[in-house]
Structures are given as structure tokens and as C-alpha cells.
Design a protein around this motif. Structure first.
Motif, PDB file in Angstrom:
ATOM      1  N   LYS A   1      13.619 -24.148  62.836  1.00  0.00           N
ATOM      2  CA  LYS A   1      13.130 -23.724  62.056  1.00  0.00           C
ATOM      3  C   LYS A   1      11.736 -23.137  62.305  1.00  0.00           C
ATOM      4  O   LYS A   1      11.551 -23.612  63.662  1.00  0.00           O
ATOM      5  CB  LYS A   1      12.523 -25.358  61.777  1.00  0.00           C
ATOM      6  N   ALA A   2      11.373 -22.287  61.127  1.00  0.00           N
ATOM      7  CA  ALA A   2      10.041 -22.218  61.394  1.00  0.00           C
ATOM      8  C   ALA A   2       8.598 -22.660  61.985  1.00  0.00           C
ATOM      9  O   ALA A   2       8.571 -24.120  61.325  1.00  0.00           O
ATOM     10  CB  ALA A   2      10.119 -21.403  59.733  1.00  0.00           C
TER      11      ALA A   2
ATOM     12  N   GLU B   1       7.109 -17.842  75.523  1.00  0.00           N
ATOM     13  CA  GLU B   1       6.128 -18.750  75.087  1.00  0.00           C
ATOM     14  C   GLU B   1       5.838 -19.320  75.510  1.00  0.00           C
ATOM     15  O   GLU B   1       4.406 -19.859  75.414  1.00  0.00           O
ATOM     16  CB  GLU B   1       7.404 -20.592  75.097  1.00  0.00           C
ATOM     17  N   ALA B   2       5.612 -19.538  76.763  1.00  0.00           N
ATOM     18  CA  ALA B   2       3.898 -20.664  77.860  1.00  0.00           C
ATOM     19  C   ALA B   2       3.305 -18.883  78.228  1.00  0.00           C
ATOM     20  O   ALA B   2       1.842 -19.216  77.652  1.00  0.00           O
ATOM     21  CB  ALA B   2       4.899 -19.831  79.346  1.00  0.00           C
ATOM     22  N   VAL B   3       3.588 -17.530  77.940  1.00  0.00           N
ATOM     23  CA  VAL B   3       2.858 -16.373  77.882  1.00  0.00           C
ATOM     24  C   VAL B   3       1.954 -16.021  76.848  1.00  0.00           C
ATOM     25  O   VAL B   3       0.560 -16.199  76.628  1.00  0.00           O
ATOM     26  CB  VAL B   3       3.114 -15.393  78.641  1.00  0.00           C
ATOM     27  N   THR B   4       2.349 -16.073  75.723  1.00  0.00           N
ATOM     28  CA  THR B   4       2.311 -16.083  74.192  1.00  0.00           C
ATOM     29  C   THR B   4       1.687 -16.977  73.649  1.00  0.00           C
ATOM     30  O   THR B   4       0.622 -17.632  72.555  1.00  0.00           O
ATOM     31  CB  THR B   4       3.120 -15.248  73.105  1.00  0.00           C
TER      32      THR B   4
ATOM     33  N   LYS C   1       6.327 -20.774  69.313  1.00  0.00           N
ATOM     34  CA  LYS C   1       7.718 -21.139  69.915  1.00  0.00           C
ATOM     35  C   LYS C   1       8.656 -20.080  69.876  1.00  0.00           C
ATOM     36  O   LYS C   1       8.495 -19.151  68.685  1.00  0.00           O
ATOM     37  CB  LYS C   1       7.134 -22.729  68.866  1.00  0.00           C
ATOM     38  N   ILE C   2       9.271 -19.594  70.469  1.00  0.00           N
ATOM     39  CA  ILE C   2      10.517 -18.290  70.656  1.00  0.00           C
ATOM     40  C   ILE C   2      11.656 -19.258  69.750  1.00  0.00           C
ATOM     41  O   ILE C   2      12.042 -20.642  70.694  1.00  0.00           O
ATOM     42  CB  ILE C   2      10.636 -17.861  71.919  1.00  0.00           C
TER      43      ILE C   2
END
Length: 498
Positions: free
Chosen positions: A160-161, A268-271, A274-275
Motif C-alpha cells: 500500500k502507498a 529505507e534507513a538512509v532516506t 518505506k520502499i
């Protein structure tokens, strides 16, 4: 009562010939009409029912597509639906061919003079060849689509988005003969608004060091302080996460894609995003994909070497406006590092992505679909399930109408050897917020009035981060190239026109 067979003996020969031609053309325009007029009315009525049913289905799908485009594409893109369509096309071809043969029979060709009988026979054969050939070719295209969907898109879990956005990790895999295994040569997150399709491209340099992993993951347990130099040497960079995970599959029991999983977790941790899905494209095969779509056209601000680094420079892609690049030259434009830096290359890769988004029209995809599908099966691997194909096709069509913004985690704002990940996450959030504000304030539907998001220089960062200097491990090379991505939020189009 049964229909009586017409007696053609009292008709003049020219009239019989015109009647024969008319019956064949009636079968072409409205299958079954020849039978209604001069043959088996029962067969003709059945043919009409089939035609009416097909027209009704097509009209329904068109109306549904206008109301719910993504859902319609999702339904039509399913392998089972495509298989059914393929079977129906083959049955339609056989049935239509039978109607042509019957129309020829009821025209009583033996009562025609030799030349007229020959013309009628040739016309009937030509019509059968054209109509049946077209339907069989359509079934081949449908089968190619089904094979493409089944090969590239899986039946994985729908994601889901998150906060109204789909975040898709785009990786360019470099698995050349001189490499041990696949190593992502480029990593970009496409953050797409789930309602408008407005997109932000977040570029992450492949030489980003000390990348963290989400708490509780296998990689976080293995590297609690991040992917650091002391643990795996000078190669302990973001693009090596994939290779490390593939070489340590025991950390990912039951996972068929440990490289993609570990890289996604690191991103995910860097940005802080949620990918939802990943797309891995083999860069060597990317050339064939671009050739399949006829190449792309770009504005090139400075000459780009073909070759270099470990191989001799073979030539240059010269600067200019509206330069058309085939697959070979577009790949070098995106990959070349000679006489420039990784950060120049990141900007060029965004230009290629934006060009493909803007220039890949539905007509191009339809007319060259078989070549595209054949190339894509070889170069694309993705976690996007087939059930979401319509959703992302729909978003891509919307995204074509809007400018693409960008953030790159590069110097001088971000020192890749000693990154401030909190700052990266803050800048990512800022880039997304600025993109969303263009729709919320009603001024940026086309990106023309509220201007594109302003570039953010390092002076906007907290003082505790702007004074950081690269450590002795740094491999950063400052560059004054106009294609260098700013360390903030920019409109991709402005970068590519530089």
C-alpha cells in the motif's frame, strides 16, 4: 421455415459476379450478414450475436477505462485474462474464416465465368489471409504481453502507498564480465504521489559509506553501527550491500532475493522512506531496451566520453540541443565517469529517466511492444506484482504531464565518506513536501506558475553539519560541471538543460 436456396440461373452473369463480390464484402464488414441474406440464417444470427457481444464488451471496457483506468489495466494485464483474450482471438479467426468460406460457397462460383470465378476466389483468399492474419498476429502480441507480465512481474504481495506515496527503488545493475556478481551501479528512489503521479527522484551515490539498516533486520544485527570500513574494508559502500547479502545468504533464510532485500533496507534507513517495490535493470541490456523504443532525445550540456577509466576513450557524445541517442550512446551518456565524477553521472542518469518518462508515449509502446517486451524480459527484474501493473501505468501517464523534481545526497551538503543521515532524511522530506505543495496550493499543476522548488545550498543546513569535512577516506572530487546535481531540491528539467 428453412430458407430456399436462390436460383441464380435466371440472373445475368455480371449480376451473379457482383452478387458474389457483395457477399464477400458483407462478410468483411459485418460477419454473418451474407448468411442472413443468402445462406443459413441460423448461422448468421449466431455470428451477429458474437459480434454484438464483442462490441458490448469493448464498449464496457472503454467506459470502465474512462471511469477507472488503473483497475481496467490491472484486469486486462492479468496473465489469465490475456490467455482468455488470446484464445478468443484464435476462435474468432477460425469462425470468421469459416464465414468467408461459406460466403464463397453460397455465391455459387461454379456458375461464374472463368475470369470472374478466378477474381472471386482470389478476393476470398485475400480477405481470409488479411483478416485471419491480423487476428492471429493480435493473438501473438497478446501472448507476448502475457509472457512479459509473467516473466517480469511476479505474484508478490501488494504494498500500500505510504503516506499517500509509492516509493520505488530503481537500481542499475552492473554485472559485466570484469565484475564478481551483480553490483548496483546506480540507485535512485522514485517517490510518486499516489493521487497525482507527481514524482521526486532521490539520488543516492554508490560510494555512500557507513549506511545503516532498520532495527531488527539481519543486516542491522550484523552491522549495528552501520556498514563501516572496519568491518569490510574500503569496499564497504552502499553499492556493495547487494554483493555482501548475496554472498551471505544464510542471513536471509528462505529469501530468493537477498541482495535486493538488503539494499532496499539500507535505502529505507538512509532516506526514512518505506520502499514499496524495487526495479533492477541490467545496464548492459538497457541498451537493447532503448533501441527497442527508438532511443531518446536529450539536451547535452558538455561532451561525454565513450569509454575511459579502465578502457581507452573511443569517442565523445558531443553537446547540443535535442541530441538523439540510440541505446549504445544513451547507455554511455548515463554510465560514463571519465573526465567527470559520480555526481555528474547521477545527474545524467536522472535526465535519461526523465526522457524515457516523457518520450515513451502509448503509441510508441503499442507499435514496438514486441521488441520492448523481448528486451525487458532480459533486463528488468522487479518486485512489483502483476496486479499493480495498471496502477503504475496509470501513475506514469499522469506523471508525464508534470515536471519531475529531484534531490541528490551529494557534496558539498553530504560528505559521502562520513554522511549525516539525519540531514539526508530531512532533505528527502523537504523535497517531497515541496513537491506536494505544488498541488496543494493550486499553483503547480503544470509546474509553471509557482516555479520549480528552489535549490537548497549547504548554507541551509544546521551549522553542526555544514562544517563537516571529508575524512581521509574521502574519494569525492569537486566539479564545476553544469550537470552536477545541486545538493538540494531541483527541477530535473533545469538540470538536464544545463
Amino acid at each position: 421455415m428453412p430458407q430456399e436456396k436462390p436460383d441464380l440461373r435466371n440472373l445475368r452473369e455480371p449480376v451473379r459476379f457482383k452478387r458474389a463480390l457483395t457477399l464477400l464484402l458483407m462478410t468483411l464488414i459485418l460477419p454473418g450478414s451474407a448468411q442472413i441474406v443468402a445462406g443459413s440464417r441460423k448461422a448468421g444470427r449466431w455470428a451477429w450475436r458474437v459480434v454484438a457481444g464483442l462490441i458490448a464488451v469493448v464498449v464496457f471496457l472503454i467506459v470502465l477505462g474512462l471511469i477507472w483506468r488503473s483497475g481496467t489495466i490491472n484486469f486486462l494485464a492479468r496473465p489469465n485474462t490475456l490467455r482468455l483474450v488470446q484464445i478468443l482471438l484464435i476462435l474468432l479467426a477460425v469462425g470468421w474464416a469459416a464465414l468467408f468460406v461459406d460466403a464463397y460457397r453460397i455465391s455459387q462460383p461454379l456458375m461464374l465465368e472463368r475470369n470472374h470465378r478466378l477474381i472471386t476466389s482470389i478476393l476470398d483468399g485475400a480477405l481470409i489471409f488479411v483478416v485471419v492474419g491480423a487476428l492471429i498476429y493480435a493473438s501473438v502480441i497478446v501472448n507476448t504481453q502475457r509472457d512479459f507480465v509473467a516473466s517480469v512481474f511476479g505474484s508478490g504481495t501488494k504494498s500500500k502507498a505510504d503516506k499517500g506515496r509509492y516509493n520505488v527503488l530503481l537500481m542499475g545493475g552492473d554485472s559485466g564480465a570484469d565484475r564478481v556478481g551483480t553490483r548496483p551501479d546506480s540507485m535512485t528512489v522514485a517517490s510518486v504521489d499516489a493521487n497525482t503521479g507527481r514524482t521526486v527522484l532521490i539520488g543516492l551515490p554508490r560510494n555512500l559509506a557507513k549506511v545503516p539498516f532498520p532495527a531488527g533486520t539481519a543486516m542491522a544485527k550484523q552491522f549495528p553501527d552501520g556498514f563501516k570500513w572496519k568491518d569490510c574494508g574500503a569496499q564497504c559502500l552502499l553499492n556493495a550491500v547487494y554483493t555482501y547479502a548475496v554472498g551471505h545468504k544464510s542471513l536471509f533464510p528462505g529469501d530468493p532475493n537477498p541482495g535486493e532485500t538488503a539494499t532496499t533496507q539500507a535505502i529505507e534507513a538512509v532516506t526514512g522512506l518505506k520502499i514499496n517495490y524495487y526495479v533492477l535493470i541490467d545496464l548492459a541490456g538497457f541498451r537493447d531496451l532503448l533501441n527497442a523504443v527508438g532511443g531518446i532525445t536529450l539536451d547535452i550540456g558538455k561532451r561525454v566520453p565513450i569509454g575511459g577509466e579502465s578502457t581507452p576513450i573511443k569517442g565523445y557524445i558531443e553537446p547540443g540541443k535535442n541530441v538523439h541517442l540510440d541505446g549504445y550512446h544513451a547507455l554511455w551518456f548515463a554510465r560514463s565517469r571519465a573526465e567527470s565524477s559520480d555526481y555528474d553521472r547521477m545527474a545524467r542518469q536522472k535526465c535519461v529517466m526523465a526522457a524515457m518518462l516523457n518520450q515513451l508515449s502509448p503509441s510508441v509502446v503499442l507499435t514496438k511492444f514486441q521488441a520492448i517486451a523481448s528486451a525487458s524480459k532480459e533486463v528488468v527484474k522487479t518486485s512489483i506484482p502483476a496486479s499493480e501493473l495498471g496502477t503504475f501505468t496509470d501513475l506514469a501517464l499522469d506523471a508525464k504531464k508534470l515536471p519531475v523534481s529531484s534531490f541528490s545526497a551529494v557534496p558539498p551538503l553530504i560528505h559521502t565518506s562520513d554522511p549525516d543521515f539525519a540531514l539526508i532524511r530531512a532533505k528527502v522530506a523537504e523535497a517531497i513536501a515541496k513537491s506536494e505543495s505544488l498541488d496543494k496550493d493550486g499553483s503547480g499543476g503544470d509546474g509553471k506558475t509557482s516555479n520549480t522548488p528552489r535549490s537548497t545550498s549547504a548554507t541551509h543546513a544546521p551549522s553542526s553539519t555544514t562544517t563537516k569535512k571529508p575524512t581521509h577516506h574521502s574519494t569525492e572530487k569537486p566539479t564545476s560541471s553544469p550537470t552536477t546535481p545541486a545538493a538540494g531540491v531541483d527541477d530535473v528539467a533545469s538540470i538536464c538543460k544545463a
